[in-house]
Scaffold this motif. Structure first.
Motif, PDB file in Angstrom:
ATOM      1  N   LEU A 122      42.925  43.924  41.889  1.00 53.86           N
ATOM      2  CA  LEU A 122      43.936  42.865  42.048  1.00 53.86           C
ATOM      3  C   LEU A 122      45.249  43.363  42.639  1.00 53.86           C
ATOM      4  O   LEU A 122      46.220  42.612  42.687  1.00 53.86           O
ATOM      5  CB  LEU A 122      44.220  42.226  40.678  1.00 53.86           C
ATOM      6  N   LEU A 123      45.291  44.600  43.083  1.00 51.13           N
ATOM      7  CA  LEU A 123      46.542  45.139  43.618  1.00 51.13           C
ATOM      8  C   LEU A 123      47.027  44.300  44.788  1.00 51.13           C
ATOM      9  O   LEU A 123      46.233  43.882  45.637  1.00 51.13           O
ATOM     10  CB  LEU A 123      46.339  46.590  44.062  1.00 51.13           C
ATOM     11  N   PRO A 124      48.345  44.029  44.882  1.00 56.36           N
ATOM     12  CA  PRO A 124      48.856  43.176  45.946  1.00 56.36           C
ATOM     13  C   PRO A 124      48.641  43.801  47.326  1.00 56.36           C
ATOM     14  O   PRO A 124      48.636  45.015  47.493  1.00 56.36           O
ATOM     15  CB  PRO A 124      50.348  43.037  45.634  1.00 56.36           C
ATOM     16  N   THR A 125      48.500  42.935  48.289  1.00 59.08           N
ATOM     17  CA  THR A 125      48.245  43.402  49.665  1.00 59.08           C
ATOM     18  C   THR A 125      49.507  43.849  50.382  1.00 59.08           C
ATOM     19  O   THR A 125      49.424  44.501  51.420  1.00 59.08           O
ATOM     20  CB  THR A 125      47.585  42.268  50.464  1.00 59.08           C
ATOM     21  N   HIS A 126      50.693  43.492  49.839  1.00 60.05           N
ATOM     22  CA  HIS A 126      51.924  43.858  50.537  1.00 60.05           C
ATOM     23  C   HIS A 126      52.308  45.312  50.313  1.00 60.05           C
ATOM     24  O   HIS A 126      53.260  45.801  50.903  1.00 60.05           O
ATOM     25  CB  HIS A 126      53.078  42.952  50.090  1.00 60.05           C
ATOM     26  N   LEU A 127      51.572  46.011  49.461  1.00 65.64           N
ATOM     27  CA  LEU A 127      51.876  47.418  49.224  1.00 65.64           C
ATOM     28  C   LEU A 127      51.511  48.252  50.444  1.00 65.64           C
ATOM     29  O   LEU A 127      50.588  47.910  51.205  1.00 65.64           O
ATOM     30  CB  LEU A 127      51.103  47.934  48.006  1.00 65.64           C
ATOM     31  N   THR A 128      52.227  49.360  50.615  1.00 63.94           N
ATOM     32  CA  THR A 128      51.875  50.290  51.678  1.00 63.94           C
ATOM     33  C   THR A 128      50.538  50.947  51.338  1.00 63.94           C
ATOM     34  O   THR A 128      50.161  51.031  50.151  1.00 63.94           O
ATOM     35  CB  THR A 128      52.950  51.361  51.842  1.00 63.94           C
ATOM     36  N   PRO A 129      49.799  51.417  52.322  1.00 66.34           N
ATOM     37  CA  PRO A 129      48.510  52.073  52.016  1.00 66.34           C
ATOM     38  C   PRO A 129      48.662  53.242  51.054  1.00 66.34           C
ATOM     39  O   PRO A 129      47.799  53.448  50.197  1.00 66.34           O
ATOM     40  CB  PRO A 129      48.037  52.544  53.415  1.00 66.34           C
ATOM     41  N   GLU A 130      49.751  53.996  51.185  1.00 69.65           N
ATOM     42  CA  GLU A 130      49.948  55.131  50.286  1.00 69.65           C
ATOM     43  C   GLU A 130      50.135  54.665  48.850  1.00 69.65           C
ATOM     44  O   GLU A 130      49.530  55.205  47.901  1.00 69.65           O
ATOM     45  CB  GLU A 130      51.146  55.970  50.733  1.00 69.65           C
ATOM     46  N   ARG A 175      49.276  51.782  47.532  1.00 68.11           N
ATOM     47  CA  ARG A 175      48.063  51.122  47.039  1.00 68.11           C
ATOM     48  C   ARG A 175      47.033  52.162  46.597  1.00 68.11           C
ATOM     49  O   ARG A 175      46.436  52.044  45.517  1.00 68.11           O
ATOM     50  CB  ARG A 175      47.499  50.225  48.134  1.00 68.11           C
ATOM     51  N   ALA A 176      46.864  53.201  47.401  1.00 66.51           N
ATOM     52  CA  ALA A 176      45.906  54.243  47.041  1.00 66.51           C
ATOM     53  C   ALA A 176      46.350  54.993  45.784  1.00 66.51           C
ATOM     54  O   ALA A 176      45.518  55.320  44.918  1.00 66.51           O
ATOM     55  CB  ALA A 176      45.739  55.223  48.207  1.00 66.51           C
ATOM     56  N   GLU A 177      47.652  55.244  45.662  1.00 67.98           N
ATOM     57  CA  GLU A 177      48.148  55.972  44.504  1.00 67.98           C
ATOM     58  C   GLU A 177      47.965  55.176  43.225  1.00 67.98           C
ATOM     59  O   GLU A 177      47.531  55.700  42.200  1.00 67.98           O
ATOM     60  CB  GLU A 177      49.614  56.326  44.715  1.00 67.98           C
ATOM     61  N   ARG A 178      48.258  53.868  43.273  1.00 68.21           N
ATOM     62  CA  ARG A 178      48.114  53.046  42.077  1.00 68.21           C
ATOM     63  C   ARG A 178      46.643  52.836  41.724  1.00 68.21           C
ATOM     64  O   ARG A 178      46.273  52.773  40.539  1.00 68.21           O
ATOM     65  CB  ARG A 178      48.836  51.716  42.272  1.00 68.21           C
ATOM     66  N   HIS A 179      45.789  52.732  42.732  1.00 71.14           N
ATOM     67  CA  HIS A 179      44.364  52.612  42.482  1.00 71.14           C
ATOM     68  C   HIS A 179      43.853  53.869  41.781  1.00 71.14           C
ATOM     69  O   HIS A 179      43.080  53.790  40.797  1.00 71.14           O
ATOM     70  CB  HIS A 179      43.626  52.391  43.813  1.00 71.14           C
ATOM     71  N   ARG A 180      44.267  55.033  42.259  1.00 72.82           N
ATOM     72  CA  ARG A 180      43.837  56.281  41.639  1.00 72.82           C
ATOM     73  C   ARG A 180      44.313  56.360  40.191  1.00 72.82           C
ATOM     74  O   ARG A 180      43.565  56.779  39.297  1.00 72.82           O
ATOM     75  CB  ARG A 180      44.388  57.457  42.443  1.00 72.82           C
ATOM     76  N   TRP A 181      45.570  55.934  39.947  1.00 71.53           N
ATOM     77  CA  TRP A 181      46.124  55.992  38.588  1.00 71.53           C
ATOM     78  C   TRP A 181      45.342  55.093  37.629  1.00 71.53           C
ATOM     79  O   TRP A 181      45.030  55.487  36.502  1.00 71.53           O
ATOM     80  CB  TRP A 181      47.598  55.592  38.643  1.00 71.53           C
ATOM     81  N   LEU A 182      44.985  53.904  38.075  1.00 71.80           N
ATOM     82  CA  LEU A 182      44.242  52.983  37.216  1.00 71.80           C
ATOM     83  C   LEU A 182      42.843  53.508  36.923  1.00 71.80           C
ATOM     84  O   LEU A 182      42.345  53.379  35.783  1.00 71.80           O
ATOM     85  CB  LEU A 182      44.173  51.603  37.877  1.00 71.80           C
ATOM     86  N   MET A 183      42.215  54.106  37.908  1.00 75.47           N
ATOM     87  CA  MET A 183      40.885  54.649  37.669  1.00 75.47           C
ATOM     88  C   MET A 183      40.934  55.853  36.724  1.00 75.47           C
ATOM     89  O   MET A 183      40.032  56.049  35.895  1.00 75.47           O
ATOM     90  CB  MET A 183      40.234  55.035  38.999  1.00 75.47           C
TER      91      MET A 183
END
Length: 662
Positions: free
Chosen positions: A622-630, A632-640
């Motif tokens: 559900l991460l927002p699309t307005h985030l920068t790729p960096e 978004r990737a960092e927050r995805h890694r943190w959640l996983m």
């Protein structure tokens, strides 16, 4: 390479953080602008600007020899300015330059931490020069900025917004505020550990031990505060508020000076003071003046008392002026009582009165002729009647009270009585005393402050430099020294209704007064009331007040060890309660679930609809699309990783169990 006009949020993380830190350092240095040499301020600004330019342009930092050369230049300039590299002023100058130089080798987090703590140390040096409320506000802003930069440095990944770090830093500071308050209230005030050594040249002087005609008029342009007073009960009438300063008896034609023996106790014309009525009791908070005199309501017969005053510290001169044995270089608070209705001085003529009729030869011939004419026209007039005749001349002769009487020449009394007929209080008082002496009436000048105003917010009386005043004292047989204020004859409003002469306001001041004079006065009263509260409750929080606080709490405190024991007990008790709360919270609340709820709340603030029972993997989707790729990737890694922390141990245990069953 980023252009110079790139928005701060769009800059790379390292560039943004460095520019923010440089801005905070610039504020820390700017607060020292009045206390460091101009070359130091210019060099520091140039170094910080150079470092910002290198940061934005992504240029390499200067090499070792460049930094060594700049360091040698700073040390040499410091020595040339202060003739030493030790001591307070030289030390502060070096610290400021070294802080700016350290930013030129700001490459890693380790360097950043050195800069942080050097900035904290530089921040403390501001208290060497001022402990005012305005300084405290500026230091709090700088402290918040440095804490924000420090918190931000502990967020090593991603591109966290500065405002998030600022909120966290502010919350941490508020959590520590109770401990700071306890330390402030209970930390023993032990000299020389408590308090900062004063510099003999830091105080504002205000009145001078001498008076040249025209000198006090310059003080009327200064609205800075001299002292604040709080009366016990109803204050006396404003017209009686004369605060005694230097008494001037010798005149060389232009300048008035104290008597030769006027400052020596035990000499001069001592006589008992006769008082009438009840004394006026009051408390004074005196601003630093770099002068030894204690300003008291005329006249104080009892020795003033205060936390830092002892009977051995004070001297009362034969002229009824109270002096300290040291200059007043720090805020001073004391209690006093005075009688506004009094008589003092010899009742009959004595030899020492002769110096109070002396006049320098060759000066003011027309004033001498005026005195001779008054004697001839009224040969049987008493000294009291001659005084009244002079005052009547001032009332009816077209004389005016002004801040701009023009530049007086050699014969100041002649010009006032016959030519200009205009002057400030020292012009009028000086001319009056010269005329009295020409009439063979002993007279002298007293300088000090007259009047004051009540702050409508806190009820304290405020006396300013613009209240500086000069009046006369004449000696009359059977009465002693009698106060005569000739300015009241020229301008009754000066001492009656306290009408002050004011300079023309500047452009901004005129605009504010045009919009709302009442608002300007109200804002000024609020600010001065806040300053006074700071002085009374912070700067004047002495050891005796600490002991009083402990006694009110039921503890008997007799020395600093009792304060130390109380402080340690409170701090240890607070730490124990904090530890118990943490243990209770961890026992009743799952930290992993609490962190997961914070992640859900953050997404909701960003406009994402988040189910109340969503898992970390669902949040990653559900991460927002307005985030920068960096980001978004960092927050995805943190959640996983958060999901793995919860379920990895159980999964590994299940595999071992299955294997054993096989």
């Amino acid at each position: 390479m980023k252009p110079l006009n790139t928005p701060l949020a769009g800059l790379p993380r390292e560039v943004r953080d460095t520019l923010f830190l440089l801005t905070v350092i610039g504020w820390v240095v700017l607060m020292q602008a009045a206390h460091i040499p101009p070359w130091c301020l210019g060099l520091t600004g140039a170094l910080l600007g150079w470092r910002a330019y290198l940061t934005v342009r992504l240029r390499p930092l200067p090499g070792l020899w460049t930094r060594v050369a700049l360091l040698a230049l700073a040390v040499g300039a410091t020595y040339a300015t202060h003739r030493t590299i030790l001591g307070r002023d030289a030390g502060v100058t070096l610290i400021v330059v070294l802080l700016a130089l350290k930013t030129l080798e700001l490459r890693a987090r380790r360097d950043a931490f050195v800069v942080f703590f050097l900035s904290f140390f530089t921040l403390l040096t501001h208290f060497f020069y001022s402990q005012s409320l305005l300084t405290a506000v500026g230091i709090l802003l700088a402290l918040w900025g440095l804490l924000t930069a420090l918190v931000n440095a502990h967020m090593p990944v991603g591109h966290p917004p500065l405002w998030s770090a600022a909120r966290l830093a502010g919350g941490m500071a508020l959590l520590g505020a109770p401990i700071m308050l306890v330390l402030f209230m209970l930390f023993p005030r032990m000299a020389p550990l408590w308090g900062i050594p004063s510099d003999g040249m830091t105080g504002r002087s205000g009145l001078s031990p001498t008076m040249s005609v025209g000198s006090i008029a310059s003080l009327a342009l200064d609205d800075s505060i001299v002292m604040r007073l709080s009366f016990d009960g109803r204050p006396p009438p404003q017209r009686t508020l004369y605060f005694r300063g230097p008494v001037l008896s010798r005149f060389d034609g232009r300048t008035w000076q104290p008597a030769v023996d006027g400052l020596l106790p035990g000499r001069g014309m001592r006589a008992p003071v006769t008082t009438q009525g009840s004394p006026v009791r009051y408390q004074v908070t005196l601003e630093p003046s770099n002068r030894p005199w204690l300003l008291l309501l005329d006249t104080a017969t009892e020795t003033p008392t205060g936390p830092s005053l002892g009977p051995q510290d004070l001297v009362r001169t034969p002229d009824l002026q109270w002096l300290l044995r040291r200059p007043v270089t720090d805020l001073l608070r004391y209690d006093a009582q005075s009688f506004v209705d009094f008589q003092y001085g010899p009742q009959q003529a004595v030899l020492g009165l002769q110096e109070h009729v002396d006049l320098p030869p060759g000066f003011n011939p027309r004033t001498l002729a005026l005195a001779q004419s008054l004697r001839q026209n009224t040969p049987s007039a008493t000294p009291q009647q001659l005084v009244e005749q002079a005052l009547e001349r001032l009332r009816t002769g077209g004389y005016t009270y002004t801040l701009e009487p023009g530049l007086y020449g050699e014969h100041t009394a002649d010009e006032f009585w016959f030519d200009r007929k205009a002057g400030f209080c020292e012009h009028i008082a000086s001319s009056f005393v010269v005329l009295m002496r020409a009439l063979d009436i002993p007279a002298r000048i007293v300088t000090g402050y007259q009047g004051g105003e009540v702050n409508s917010v806190d009820g304290f009386w405020t006396v300013r430099q613009s209240d500086a005043h000069a009046w006369a004292e004449v000696w009359l047989a059977g009465r002693g020294w009698v106060r005569v204020d000739p300015t009241s004859s020229v301008a009754p409003g000066r001492t009656g209704t306290l009408q002050r002469l004011r300079p023309e306001p500047g452009l901004l001041g005129a605009a504010m007064l045009t919009v709302s004079p009442d608002m300007a006065a109200r804002l000024r009263a609020l600010w001065e009331a806040a300053n006074n509260s700071w002085n009374q409750w912070v700067l004047n929080y002495t050891q005796s007040r600490q002991f009083d606080l402990l006694r009110r709490l039921g503890l008997q405190a007799t020395d600093w060890t009792d304060l130390l024991h109380a402080m340690v007990a409170v701090v240890v008790g607070a730490a124990a309660l904090g530890a118990l709360w943490t243990l209770w919270e961890r026992h009743h609340t799952d930290p992993w679930l609490r962190q997961l709820e914070r992640a859900r709340a953050r997404l909701r603030r960003e406009g994402v609809t988040v189910p109340f029972n969503s898992t970390p993997r669902q949040l990653a989707q559900l991460l927002p699309t307005h985030l920068t790729p960096e980001d978004r990737a960092e927050r995805h890694r943190w959640l996983m990783e958060m999901e793995a922390q919860r379920y990895r141990a159980a999964s590994a245990s299940g595999q071992r169990t299955s294997g054993s069953k096989l």
